[in-house]
Design an enzyme around this catalytic site. Structure first.
Site, PDB file in Angstrom:
ATOM      1  N   ALA A 121     125.382  14.968 -61.314  1.00  0.00           N
ATOM      2  CA  ALA A 121     125.610  16.351 -61.735  1.00  0.00           C
ATOM      3  C   ALA A 121     126.870  16.458 -62.594  1.00  0.00           C
ATOM      4  O   ALA A 121     127.973  16.677 -62.090  1.00  0.00           O
ATOM      5  CB  ALA A 121     125.714  17.254 -60.508  1.00  0.00           C
ATOM      6  N   LEU A 122     126.670  16.283 -63.898  1.00  0.00           N
ATOM      7  CA  LEU A 122     127.785  16.319 -64.853  1.00  0.00           C
ATOM      8  C   LEU A 122     127.670  17.543 -65.770  1.00  0.00           C
ATOM      9  O   LEU A 122     128.606  18.314 -65.920  1.00  0.00           O
ATOM     10  CB  LEU A 122     127.781  15.022 -65.682  1.00  0.00           C
ATOM     11  CG  LEU A 122     128.838  14.876 -66.773  1.00  0.00           C
ATOM     12  CD1 LEU A 122     130.240  14.795 -66.164  1.00  0.00           C
ATOM     13  CD2 LEU A 122     128.585  13.602 -67.601  1.00  0.00           C
ATOM     14  N   GLY A 128     127.922  19.969 -72.393  1.00  0.00           N
ATOM     15  CA  GLY A 128     126.757  19.077 -72.466  1.00  0.00           C
ATOM     16  C   GLY A 128     127.143  17.817 -73.207  1.00  0.00           C
ATOM     17  O   GLY A 128     127.545  16.814 -72.612  1.00  0.00           O
ATOM     18  N   PHE A 153     120.444  21.521 -65.622  1.00  0.00           N
ATOM     19  CA  PHE A 153     119.482  20.482 -66.038  1.00  0.00           C
ATOM     20  C   PHE A 153     119.631  19.212 -65.187  1.00  0.00           C
ATOM     21  O   PHE A 153     119.551  18.100 -65.718  1.00  0.00           O
ATOM     22  CB  PHE A 153     119.675  20.086 -67.501  1.00  0.00           C
ATOM     23  CG  PHE A 153     119.617  21.191 -68.518  1.00  0.00           C
ATOM     24  CD1 PHE A 153     118.835  22.315 -68.327  1.00  0.00           C
ATOM     25  CD2 PHE A 153     120.341  21.081 -69.716  1.00  0.00           C
ATOM     26  CE1 PHE A 153     118.771  23.321 -69.294  1.00  0.00           C
ATOM     27  CE2 PHE A 153     120.290  22.080 -70.684  1.00  0.00           C
ATOM     28  CZ  PHE A 153     119.506  23.207 -70.482  1.00  0.00           C
ATOM     29  N   GLN A 337      98.741  11.787 -85.108  1.00  0.00           N
ATOM     30  CA  GLN A 337      98.095  11.822 -86.427  1.00  0.00           C
ATOM     31  C   GLN A 337      96.818  10.983 -86.435  1.00  0.00           C
ATOM     32  O   GLN A 337      95.782  11.410 -86.942  1.00  0.00           O
ATOM     33  CB  GLN A 337      99.090  11.298 -87.487  1.00  0.00           C
ATOM     34  CG  GLN A 337      98.705  11.636 -88.903  1.00  0.00           C
ATOM     35  CD  GLN A 337      98.756  13.147 -89.155  1.00  0.00           C
ATOM     36  OE1 GLN A 337      99.380  13.895 -88.410  1.00  0.00           O
ATOM     37  NE2 GLN A 337      98.046  13.591 -90.175  1.00  0.00           N
ATOM     38  N   ILE A 338      96.900   9.812 -85.859  1.00  0.00           N
ATOM     39  CA  ILE A 338      95.736   8.903 -85.827  1.00  0.00           C
ATOM     40  C   ILE A 338      94.597   9.531 -85.014  1.00  0.00           C
ATOM     41  O   ILE A 338      93.423   9.349 -85.333  1.00  0.00           O
ATOM     42  CB  ILE A 338      96.158   7.518 -85.251  1.00  0.00           C
ATOM     43  CG1 ILE A 338      97.042   6.788 -86.276  1.00  0.00           C
ATOM     44  CG2 ILE A 338      94.936   6.670 -84.874  1.00  0.00           C
ATOM     45  CD1 ILE A 338      97.797   5.583 -85.736  1.00  0.00           C
ATOM     46  N   HIS A 339      94.943  10.307 -83.997  1.00  0.00           N
ATOM     47  CA  HIS A 339      93.919  10.952 -83.161  1.00  0.00           C
ATOM     48  C   HIS A 339      93.366  12.233 -83.803  1.00  0.00           C
ATOM     49  O   HIS A 339      92.444  12.851 -83.246  1.00  0.00           O
ATOM     50  CB  HIS A 339      94.494  11.303 -81.784  1.00  0.00           C
ATOM     51  CG  HIS A 339      94.556  10.137 -80.838  1.00  0.00           C
ATOM     52  ND1 HIS A 339      95.409   9.070 -81.018  1.00  0.00           N
ATOM     53  CD2 HIS A 339      93.857   9.861 -79.709  1.00  0.00           C
ATOM     54  CE1 HIS A 339      95.238   8.203 -80.025  1.00  0.00           C
ATOM     55  NE2 HIS A 339      94.307   8.652 -79.235  1.00  0.00           N
ATOM     56  N   GLU A 364     121.170  11.957 -71.767  1.00  0.00           N
ATOM     57  CA  GLU A 364     122.053  10.781 -71.727  1.00  0.00           C
ATOM     58  C   GLU A 364     122.710  10.523 -73.093  1.00  0.00           C
ATOM     59  O   GLU A 364     122.867   9.389 -73.527  1.00  0.00           O
ATOM     60  CB  GLU A 364     121.306   9.549 -71.185  1.00  0.00           C
ATOM     61  CG  GLU A 364     120.758   9.825 -69.791  1.00  0.00           C
ATOM     62  CD  GLU A 364     120.646   8.634 -68.866  1.00  0.00           C
ATOM     63  OE1 GLU A 364     121.247   7.598 -69.142  1.00  0.00           O
ATOM     64  OE2 GLU A 364     119.962   8.779 -67.840  1.00  0.00           O
ATOM     65  N   THR A 366     122.776  12.834 -76.945  1.00  0.00           N
ATOM     66  CA  THR A 366     121.824  13.075 -78.044  1.00  0.00           C
ATOM     67  C   THR A 366     121.981  11.975 -79.107  1.00  0.00           C
ATOM     68  O   THR A 366     122.956  11.208 -79.083  1.00  0.00           O
ATOM     69  CB  THR A 366     122.098  14.445 -78.709  1.00  0.00           C
ATOM     70  OG1 THR A 366     123.413  14.384 -79.300  1.00  0.00           O
ATOM     71  CG2 THR A 366     122.032  15.595 -77.723  1.00  0.00           C
TER      72      THR A 366
HETATM   73  C1  LIG Z   1     115.145  17.129 -68.816  1.00  0.00           C
HETATM   74  C2  LIG Z   1     116.636  16.953 -68.790  1.00  0.00           C
HETATM   75  C3  LIG Z   1     117.213  16.207 -67.774  1.00  0.00           C
HETATM   76  C4  LIG Z   1     118.611  16.086 -67.693  1.00  0.00           C
HETATM   77  N1  LIG Z   1     119.167  15.429 -66.628  1.00  0.00           N
HETATM   78  C5  LIG Z   1     120.523  15.480 -66.451  1.00  0.00           C
HETATM   79  C6  LIG Z   1     121.130  14.956 -65.256  1.00  0.00           C
HETATM   80  O1  LIG Z   1     120.453  14.408 -64.374  1.00  0.00           O
HETATM   81  N2  LIG Z   1     122.472  15.075 -65.113  1.00  0.00           N
HETATM   82  C7  LIG Z   1     123.273  15.655 -66.067  1.00  0.00           C
HETATM   83  O2  LIG Z   1     124.477  15.737 -65.857  1.00  0.00           O
HETATM   84  N3  LIG Z   1     122.725  16.147 -67.217  1.00  0.00           N
HETATM   85  C8  LIG Z   1     121.378  16.087 -67.422  1.00  0.00           C
HETATM   86  N4  LIG Z   1     120.818  16.616 -68.569  1.00  0.00           N
HETATM   87  C9  LIG Z   1     121.671  17.206 -69.584  1.00  0.00           C
HETATM   88  C10 LIG Z   1     121.708  16.444 -70.883  1.00  0.00           C
HETATM   89  O3  LIG Z   1     122.452  15.257 -70.748  1.00  0.00           O
HETATM   90  C11 LIG Z   1     122.261  17.390 -71.968  1.00  0.00           C
HETATM   91  O4  LIG Z   1     121.259  18.374 -72.192  1.00  0.00           O
HETATM   92  C12 LIG Z   1     122.595  16.675 -73.256  1.00  0.00           C
HETATM   93  O5  LIG Z   1     123.712  15.820 -73.091  1.00  0.00           O
HETATM   94  C13 LIG Z   1     122.901  17.643 -74.403  1.00  0.00           C
HETATM   95  O6  LIG Z   1     123.783  18.643 -74.000  1.00  0.00           O
HETATM   96  P1  LIG Z   1     123.414  20.178 -74.286  1.00  0.00           P
HETATM   97  O7  LIG Z   1     122.032  20.417 -73.789  1.00  0.00           O
HETATM   98  O8  LIG Z   1     124.483  21.032 -73.732  1.00  0.00           O
HETATM   99  O9  LIG Z   1     123.366  20.302 -75.847  1.00  0.00           O
HETATM  100  P2  LIG Z   1     124.629  20.573 -76.816  1.00  0.00           P
HETATM  101  O10 LIG Z   1     125.747  19.674 -76.449  1.00  0.00           O
HETATM  102  O11 LIG Z   1     124.909  22.029 -76.882  1.00  0.00           O
HETATM  103  O12 LIG Z   1     124.057  20.074 -78.217  1.00  0.00           O
HETATM  104  C14 LIG Z   1     123.258  20.913 -79.071  1.00  0.00           C
HETATM  105  C15 LIG Z   1     123.125  20.202 -80.411  1.00  0.00           C
HETATM  106  O13 LIG Z   1     124.405  20.035 -81.013  1.00  0.00           O
HETATM  107  C16 LIG Z   1     124.637  18.668 -81.314  1.00  0.00           C
HETATM  108  N5  LIG Z   1     126.061  18.369 -81.089  1.00  0.00           N
HETATM  109  C17 LIG Z   1     126.829  18.686 -80.018  1.00  0.00           C
HETATM  110  N6  LIG Z   1     128.068  18.199 -80.173  1.00  0.00           N
HETATM  111  C18 LIG Z   1     128.092  17.541 -81.367  1.00  0.00           C
HETATM  112  C19 LIG Z   1     129.079  16.809 -82.080  1.00  0.00           C
HETATM  113  N7  LIG Z   1     130.311  16.617 -81.590  1.00  0.00           N
HETATM  114  N8  LIG Z   1     128.735  16.288 -83.278  1.00  0.00           N
HETATM  115  C20 LIG Z   1     127.481  16.433 -83.775  1.00  0.00           C
HETATM  116  N9  LIG Z   1     126.489  17.100 -83.136  1.00  0.00           N
HETATM  117  C21 LIG Z   1     126.799  17.642 -81.946  1.00  0.00           C
HETATM  118  C22 LIG Z   1     123.753  17.902 -80.353  1.00  0.00           C
HETATM  119  O14 LIG Z   1     123.447  16.602 -80.829  1.00  0.00           O
HETATM  120  C23 LIG Z   1     122.526  18.793 -80.302  1.00  0.00           C
HETATM  121  O15 LIG Z   1     121.714  18.527 -81.405  1.00  0.00           O
HETATM  122  C24 LIG Z   1     119.418  16.696 -68.686  1.00  0.00           C
HETATM  123  C25 LIG Z   1     118.823  17.402 -69.733  1.00  0.00           C
HETATM  124  C26 LIG Z   1     117.465  17.557 -69.788  1.00  0.00           C
HETATM  125  C27 LIG Z   1     116.874  18.376 -70.900  1.00  0.00           C
END
Ligand SMILES: Cc1cc2nc3c(=O)[nH]c(=O)nc-3n(C[C@H](O)[C@H](O)[C@H](O)COP(=O)(O)OP(=O)(O)OC[C@H]3O[C@@H](n4cnc5c(N)ncnc54)[C@H](O)[C@@H]3O)c2cc1C
Length: 385
Positions: A121-122, A128, A153, A337-339, A364, A366
């Site tokens: 839980a981070l 994010g 999440f 696309q293939i389907h 983990e 983006t």
């Molecule tokens: C199904 C699912 C399971 C998950 N499981 C866990 C879990 O078990 N534990 C946990 O702790 N988290 C979990 N997460 C959270 C996940 O790690 C975050 O959603 C992810 O790290 C992105 O953070 P955010 O959603 O706040 O997006 P944001 O950080 O708001 O990012 C939004 C957009 O901005 C871009 N962006 C942000 N900062 C920058 C930067 N400095 N430079 C360039 N682009 C940037 C990103 O790439 C993205 O395109 C989960 C998420 C999902 C959807």
């Protein structure tokens, strides 16, 4: 663990995935749940602890063996792997990387056996991609800590027995400094888990919000004991490096499945008197997907070896996760696309995998965060601070 043992584990997992899990995929999608018998058998096979050392009840696979196992797990719905992914990966590794020997002995066997499901839980609403900005706080009160905040999440939260919670213990420290990891058991007063989220894909894998409202825990729950105070962020980053290679391997497994589905369809679907696979433009799609598969598999295998010998624990994991997750997205798109129209219909595996695969470029770290990790390390190595 001997090579022969590893080979047997991988072969047994391959059989289990293809004979038991693949036929259950449609049911898992419909019911949004993994059947209890699959969970039980996965636990019996040791899949809740394949990355945990044998001393603590796991199978003790190193990264090179783990990626070969995960190539097999990736061949089916990612929800199956997600059921035990947090135990082996981000959550179990918090204990492995940060806990005292006493904590490891007490808790890792519960995680490795599947008796406990562990969550990591981070992430928070405003933390994010930049988890160092987290707002959850823990303040010392006598021999206890009192935690307040909200996480979102969180994978496996609806079923988790224990949560690795990251909280700021030093309000004056900047960034990652001053963050501590706590082990909070389900049922601790003040710990709440929200309803499961409605996700785009990966049905059967659950996430939810976790709230912490004056959660009082003893000092013994600090991961790493007294020395662990303020070290939680560094622990989380080490867990994520391991996790990134794991996710990259999962993408490779799914890429293989998507290619197999694509080839089977191209070899059987007839249009204008011949199978569509005879058209060179369709062949081009297949060839591009096969190339992505070979490249991702070779990359992940090499990065895992560098992780095992300690020569590359930072750039490689991010390159592998970045490339393999983008590659599986391209391959899923080509498979649809293939389907043709069938690829857009519910009930057809590639339509489901197209949605499932989208997550790999997001969690983990983006793709953009992987780019930043890679470039920053390159520049650091070149002397730029
Ligand atoms: C199904 C699912 C399971 C998950 N499981 C866990 C879990 O078990 N534990 C946990 O702790 N988290 C979990 N997460 C959270 C996940 O790690 C975050 O959603 C992810 O790290 C992105 O953070 P955010 O959603 O706040 O997006 P944001 O950080 O708001 O990012 C939004 C957009 O901005 C871009 N962006 C942000 N900062 C920058 C930067 N400095 N430079 C360039 N682009 C940037 C990103 O790439 C993205 O395109 C989960 C998420 C999902 C959807």
């Amino acid at each position: 663990m001997l090579d022969d043992d590893v080979r047997q584990i991988i072969a047994a997992t391959r059989r289990f995935v293809r004979e038991r899990v693949v036929p259950a995929e449609a049911d898992i999608e419909q019911s949004d749940a993994i059947p209890p018998d699959l969970r039980r058998e996965a636990a019996e096979m040791g899949l809740f602890g394949f990355a945990i050392p044998e001393t603590y009840g796991g199978l003790g696979l190193n990264m090179s063996a783990e990626v070969r196992l995960v190539f097999e797990l990736g061949y089916t719905t990612p929800a199956f792997r997600s059921m035990f992914g947090t135990n082996n990966g981000i959550a179990g590794h918090v204990l492995l990387e940060g806990a005292t020997e006493e904590q490891k002995k007490a808790y890792l066997p519960l995680v490795a056996s599947g008796e406990w499901t562990a969550s990591f839980a981070l992430t928070e609403e405003n933390a994010g991609s930049d988890p160092a900005g987290l707002a959850t706080s823990a303040r010392r009160d006598g021999d206890d800590w009192v935690i307040n905040g909200a996480k979102r999440f969180i994978t496996n939260a609806p079923v988790a027995d224990v949560f690795m919670v990251f909280a700021r213990t030093d309000p004056d420290a900047k960034g990652g400094r001053g963050i501590t990891a706590f082990m909070v058991e389900r049922g601790t007063p003040g710990l709440g888990v929200g309803p499961k989220d409605h996700k785009m894909g990966q049905a059967g894998a659950w996430t939810a919000d976790v709230t912490l409202d004056d959660v009082r825990v003893p000092a013994s729950t600090v991961i790493g004991g007294e020395d662990g105070v303020g070290r939680g962020y560094a622990t989380a980053m080490r867990c994520l490096a391991h996790g990134r290679i794991h996710i990259a391997a999962l993408c490779v497994g799914l890429t293989q499945r998507l290619l197999d589905e694509s080839v089977a369809y191209a070899a059987s679907r007839v249009q204008g008197g011949s199978v569509i696979g005879e058209h060179q433009l369709v062949q081009g799609l297949l060839a591009d997907s096969a190339t992505d598969l070979y490249a991702a598999r070779a990359l992940v295998t090499e990065v895992a070896a560098g992780f095992d010998d300690g020569s590359d624990t930072r750039i490689g994991p991010s390159c592998a996760k970045y490339f393999a997750s983008e590659a599986v997205g391209r391959v899923a798109d080509r498979a649809v696309q293939i389907h043709g129209g069938a690829g857009y219909m519910r009930g057809v595996p590639v339509e489901r995998f197209y949605r499932d695969a989208r997550l790999f470029r997001i969690y983990e770290g983006t793709s953009q965060i992987q780019q930043i990790v890679i470039a920053r390390q390159l520049l650091r190595d070149a002397g730029v601070r």
